[in-house]
Design a protein around this motif. Structure first.
Motif, mmCIF file in Angstrom:
data_model
loop_
_atom_site.group_PDB
_atom_site.id
_atom_site.type_symbol
_atom_site.label_atom_id
_atom_site.label_comp_id
_atom_site.label_asym_id
_atom_site.label_seq_id
_atom_site.Cartn_x
_atom_site.Cartn_y
_atom_site.Cartn_z
ATOM 1 N N GLY A 86 -7.434 14.049 -1.986
ATOM 2 C CA GLY A 86 -7.097 12.780 -2.623
ATOM 3 C C GLY A 86 -7.771 12.639 -3.973
ATOM 4 O O GLY A 86 -8.419 13.562 -4.490
ATOM 5 N N LEU A 87 -7.642 11.451 -4.561
ATOM 6 C CA LEU A 87 -8.145 11.251 -5.920
ATOM 7 C C LEU A 87 -9.665 11.261 -5.999
ATOM 8 O O LEU A 87 -10.233 11.656 -7.027
ATOM 9 C CB LEU A 87 -7.588 9.938 -6.480
ATOM 10 C CG LEU A 87 -6.069 9.913 -6.697
ATOM 11 C CD1 LEU A 87 -5.623 8.534 -7.164
ATOM 12 C CD2 LEU A 87 -5.645 10.973 -7.703
ATOM 13 N N VAL A 88 -10.345 10.826 -4.944
ATOM 14 C CA VAL A 88 -11.811 10.894 -4.940
ATOM 15 C C VAL A 88 -12.265 12.344 -5.035
ATOM 16 O O VAL A 88 -13.175 12.681 -5.799
ATOM 17 C CB VAL A 88 -12.374 10.218 -3.676
ATOM 18 C CG1 VAL A 88 -13.862 10.529 -3.519
ATOM 19 C CG2 VAL A 88 -12.153 8.708 -3.733
ATOM 20 N N GLY A 138 3.930 5.767 2.829
ATOM 21 C CA GLY A 138 3.290 6.573 1.801
ATOM 22 C C GLY A 138 1.988 7.181 2.292
ATOM 23 O O GLY A 138 1.467 6.772 3.340
ATOM 24 N N PRO A 139 1.424 8.133 1.543
ATOM 25 C CA PRO A 139 0.182 8.808 1.940
ATOM 26 C C PRO A 139 -1.033 7.891 1.764
ATOM 27 O O PRO A 139 -1.609 7.803 0.677
ATOM 28 C CB PRO A 139 0.123 10.019 1.013
ATOM 29 C CG PRO A 139 0.886 9.610 -0.196
ATOM 30 C CD PRO A 139 1.960 8.677 0.277
ATOM 31 N N ALA A 150 1.911 6.814 -6.831
ATOM 32 C CA ALA A 150 0.818 7.550 -7.476
ATOM 33 C C ALA A 150 0.830 9.031 -7.104
ATOM 34 O O ALA A 150 0.568 9.891 -7.948
ATOM 35 C CB ALA A 150 -0.516 6.921 -7.099
ATOM 36 N N ALA A 151 1.142 9.323 -5.862
ATOM 37 C CA ALA A 151 1.111 10.717 -5.412
ATOM 38 C C ALA A 151 2.107 11.586 -6.172
ATOM 39 O O ALA A 151 1.869 12.785 -6.362
ATOM 40 C CB ALA A 151 1.396 10.787 -3.914
ATOM 41 N N ASP A 152 3.197 11.007 -6.615
ATOM 42 C CA ASP A 152 4.243 11.786 -7.279
ATOM 43 C C ASP A 152 4.284 11.565 -8.787
ATOM 44 O O ASP A 152 5.245 11.963 -9.441
ATOM 45 C CB ASP A 152 5.613 11.454 -6.684
ATOM 46 C CG ASP A 152 5.950 12.354 -5.507
ATOM 47 O OD1 ASP A 152 5.016 12.957 -4.962
ATOM 48 O OD2 ASP A 152 7.127 12.457 -5.143
ATOM 49 N N ASN A 153 3.259 10.947 -9.348
ATOM 50 C CA ASN A 153 3.262 10.681 -10.793
ATOM 51 C C ASN A 153 1.946 11.093 -11.440
ATOM 52 O O ASN A 153 1.366 10.354 -12.226
ATOM 53 C CB ASN A 153 3.551 9.205 -11.072
ATOM 54 C CG ASN A 153 5.035 8.911 -11.095
ATOM 55 O OD1 ASN A 153 5.742 9.355 -11.992
ATOM 56 N ND2 ASN A 153 5.512 8.189 -10.093
ATOM 57 N N ALA A 192 0.830 -1.205 0.000
ATOM 58 C CA ALA A 192 0.000 0.000 0.000
ATOM 59 C C ALA A 192 0.867 1.259 0.000
ATOM 60 O O ALA A 192 0.578 2.235 -0.714
ATOM 61 C CB ALA A 192 -0.933 -0.007 1.210
ATOM 62 N N ASP A 193 1.937 1.243 0.790
ATOM 63 C CA ASP A 193 2.863 2.374 0.811
ATOM 64 C C ASP A 193 3.472 2.594 -0.575
ATOM 65 O O ASP A 193 3.620 3.737 -1.027
ATOM 66 C CB ASP A 193 3.985 2.127 1.828
ATOM 67 C CG ASP A 193 3.528 2.276 3.271
ATOM 68 O OD1 ASP A 193 2.626 3.101 3.527
ATOM 69 O OD2 ASP A 193 4.068 1.570 4.143
#
Length: 468
Positions: free
Chosen positions: A236-238, A226-227, A184-187, A177-178
């Motif tokens: 977040g993405l939602v 990770g976040p 994903a957070a940085d891409n 998960a991390d």
């Protein structure tokens, strides 16, 4: 009791994935796609940009633990980068289509191959990790209209490469998960990489994403967190996409590969059916480019937006490879002139030649509502050709060979592999690579990598045919 985040659930899905989840038709089709990705990578070795990419890879590589296609070794992250550039470069790789976007699952191949060789994985474990990556990427793509919201599909690729890499490294659910959250957070990149004037970066961006995902997964394996609020947390993405995101992790089957499209022509996926239709008219009526007065292409809205002069910019004067393979006017014109759209049709000298620049001015592209309504279940196209002597020809294709409705068989992908790899390796080596992919469950990934390293980095002979 600790809160469980979406990314925790996804981490559990990755860890629980087993060989039984990749069964029957899906396993066979994944091997087919592996051979297809290798064909693309080998066929790219003499690409105009590849020498510079190899120099860059070698300059920034440290401890060599993974093989470069075409020879040489590099660090795991740099091998992930180089091999991913190769797979993408000819624009012949697989595709998964969705409403509001698409993704290329083969973008996972270079990274997952490098990590698998780095840890001396079995071929079976490599296949499982690649299937996990395909699944994560496609399940996200199927529900989130990433490109329609102005973002590039690097976002879901970051998640999928991290998931597949974590699977190979044997990380637990928390560390997995991390890995996914950090990557994903940085891409999150912008869809403008596909807009005119299309640049080299279109083909390199996914390789950078894969390389970074491998790097961040290695960091997570060392305990870097990770976040976890990546999806449902504040900002977040939602919140970004204004919709819920559900990976349906109770569904264990790794079947996404069955819905992938494979390509016959060096073109974005939206051009495949169009090129097929243009060539069918050309061949049936013995037409040549000089015979043509006017061509009208009726396409679905996404094809018009990406490559017909719609939302992503004007297509009246392609001047580079990247502009040409994203341009329905050029692709149709060069198909009429050359009877093929392979690597040779995307070389700079060919793109800029007067004959094709002239014919493409006589091609019009228009979106059609009925074809748009059928997407993404079908990538239909209608082509109308009027000749200088007044003849008219029209043809509609509901799909093409390579789509999920008419999938390319293993045998046809073998033909594609021979077509692309012929200049770089003799028939014996080609046969060994095909056999290795066919027996991937029974060998180590190092055996396959060794064969790919034996391929010549430069063409030793011309292709014997213009298309397969």
């Amino acid at each position: 009791m600790a809160h469980t985040y979406v990314v925790d659930d996804l981490g559990g899905f990755v860890v629980a994935a087993g060989q039984a989840d990749l069964a029957g038709r899906s396993r066979a089709m994944l091997k087919r796609n592996v051979l297809d990705s290798i064909a693309c990578a080998i066929g790219a070795l003499d690409g105009e940009l590849i020498a510079a990419i190899r120099e860059h890879t070698e300059q920034f590589s440290s401890r060599p633990t993974a093989t470069l296609v075409g020879g040489g070794r590099a660090s795991v992250d740099q091998a992930a980068f180089f091999n991913a550039v190769l797979v993408r470069y000819p624009d012949l790789l697989d595709t998964y289509l969705t409403v509001g976007g698409l993704c290329h699952p083969a973008d996972n191949f270079g990274a997952i191959l490098a990590v698998a060789e780095h840890i001396d994985a079995s071929g079976a474990d490599f296949l499982l990790a690649l299937a996990v990556a395909y699944e994560v990427q496609c399940r996200f793509s199927a529900q989130v209209p990433v490109m329609a919201r102005g973002l590039n599909h690097a976002l879901q690729l970051a998640m999928s490469v991290a998931a597949g890499s974590a699977k190979l490294l044997g990380l637990d659910a928390e560390r997995t998960a991390d890995s996914i959250a950090t990557s994903a957070a940085d891409n999150i990149s912008l869809a403008t990489v596909h807009a005119e004037p299309v640049s080299n970066w279109k083909g390199i961006s996914p390789a950078i994403t894969g390389m970074r995902a491998v790097y961040t997964t290695m960091l997570a394996s060392r305990g870097v967190t990770g976040p976890k609020s990546l999806f449902e947390g504040p900002h977040g993405l939602v919140q970004l996409f204004d919709q819920q995101i559900d990976f349906h992790t109770a569904e264990r089957g790794l079947t996404a590969v069955e819905q992938t499209y494979l390509k016959q022509y060096c073109s974005l996926i939206h051009g495949q059916a169009i090129i097929d239709t243009v060539l069918a008219i050309r061949d049936a009526n013995n037409l040549r480019g000089a015979d043509v007065e006017r061509v009208t292409l009726e396409v679905f809205q996404g094809a018009y937006d990406f490559a017909g002069g719609g939302a992503y910019g004007d297509k009246s004067r392609p001047w580079t490879k990247e502009q040409a393979d994203y341009n329905l006017k050029y692709l149709s014109a060069v198909a009429l002139l050359d009877g093929a759209v392979g690597p040779e049709q995307l070389e700079t000298e060919r793109v800029r030649r007067a004959d094709v620049q002239d014919v493409l001015t006589r091609v019009d592209v228009t979106p059609a509502a009925d074809l748009t309504a059928d997407y993404p279940q079908r990538t239909a196209a209608r082509v109308h050709v009027v000749t200088r002597d007044g003849r008219e020809f029209s043809r509609e294709e509901s799909d093409y060979e390579g789509s999920p409705t008419r999938p390319l068989s293993w045998e046809r992908v073998v033909e594609k592999f021979h077509w692309l790899a012929e200049p770089f390796c003799a028939e014996g080596l080609r046969s060994e690579i095909i056999a290795a992919v066919d027996r991937l469950d029974e060998i180590t990934i190092g055996e396959l990598a060794g064969l790919l390293g034996a391929v010549s980095p430069s063409a030793q002979c011309p292709r014997s045919r213009p298309r397969f």
